[in-house]
Design an enzyme around this catalytic site. Sequence first.
Site, PDB file in Angstrom:
ATOM      1  CE1 TYR A  63      -3.164  -3.095   0.400  1.00 52.10           C
ATOM      2  CE2 TYR A  63      -3.146  -2.479   2.570  1.00 52.10           C
ATOM      3  CZ  TYR A  63      -3.697  -3.179   1.553  1.00 52.10           C
ATOM      4  OH  TYR A  63      -4.670  -4.186   1.813  1.00 52.10           O
ATOM      5  NE  ARG A 214     -11.763  -3.554  -4.300  1.00 49.25           N
ATOM      6  CZ  ARG A 214     -10.642  -3.910  -3.466  1.00 49.25           C
ATOM      7  NH1 ARG A 214     -10.503  -2.864  -2.756  1.00 49.25           N
ATOM      8  NH2 ARG A 214     -10.158  -5.019  -3.551  1.00 49.25           N
ATOM      9  N   GLY A 215     -17.255   0.625  -1.539  1.00 43.55           N
ATOM     10  CA  GLY A 215     -18.046   1.749  -1.437  1.00 43.55           C
ATOM     11  C   GLY A 215     -19.259   1.779  -2.300  1.00 43.55           C
TER      12      GLY A 215
END
Length: 340
Positions: A63, A214-215
Amino acid sequence: MTEYADTLEQAELGRGGPLVGVQGLGCMGMSEFYGDTDEPAARETLEAALDAGVTLFDTADVYGRGRNEEFLAPFVAAHRDGITLATKFAMERNDDPAYRGVRNDRAYVRASVEGSLRRLGVDVIDLYYMHRRDPAVPFAESVGAMAELVREGKVRHLGLSEVTGAELREAHAVHPIAALQSEWSLFSRDVERSAVAAAAELGVAFVPYSPLGRGFLTGAFADASAELSRDDFRRHQPRFTGDNAKANAALLDPVREIARELGATPAQIALAWVQQRAAVHGLTVVPIPGTRRAERLRENVAAARITLTPAQLALLEPIAAQVAGDRYPDMTFTSAAREE
């Protein structure tokens, strides 16, 4: 919106593993992948999470190419005894922004853990995951190398991500696995083919990532290519663009209907469904929704106190089978590609 009340209940990650709040926090988006980041807001969110009873904080060396681990280091230092720190290795990147490789060899495992320890500023990692599986490397080598880290005191517990049920059993025979992290949501249920049953059988906790799709399940966007910034990787996920996105948006009607019934948000209904998988399948479930905003964090935590009725669960049951498009452009990195 269902309000946050008391702190979260706790659950054990694996047999003899750490006690954590029944909802964790995925920290990936605080550094990369979801467009512009706001570091002060993200730091406020970390503190709000701890105040709400969230104790499992999840990152990975990939990340931000290590920046997310570095970002977490001051928070970890301030609260080391009160949190369970999880990070991951195995995803390899280079100067090509589109490149993703997978390495599980012993030398890579050992080099990776040293890098994560340094960036996080800690002497030991509470939960160390293999982020993705390279089937060409036997578990005797990869999990064996991870087990060496436990014996050396650099890692406390081991985890895997995106493995099948058969792979989980094979790895667990080399060294006990505390947690399995894979995508699991109203939109993504391929883990129920074998991994969930194996985790329940072995006493391995399940840590669903992307429990909010993911939203997309929250209604935050309806077409990634039209609504999200150019550096948002959701623009490249098949189910969130074009005709697929249009078809999938229509699947959210029962989520919104139940949310209205309960005075909750669609996000809370999606999370409550995931949390309730624990009772359905007889295993510990600790989802790690990601957010960069404290108010969303509190909204997510409140979902752990919602219990959906059998009738409501029945309304949600058909959704996953109707989803259009894969969750990644290249599914070879997932356990679904290796299911028999």
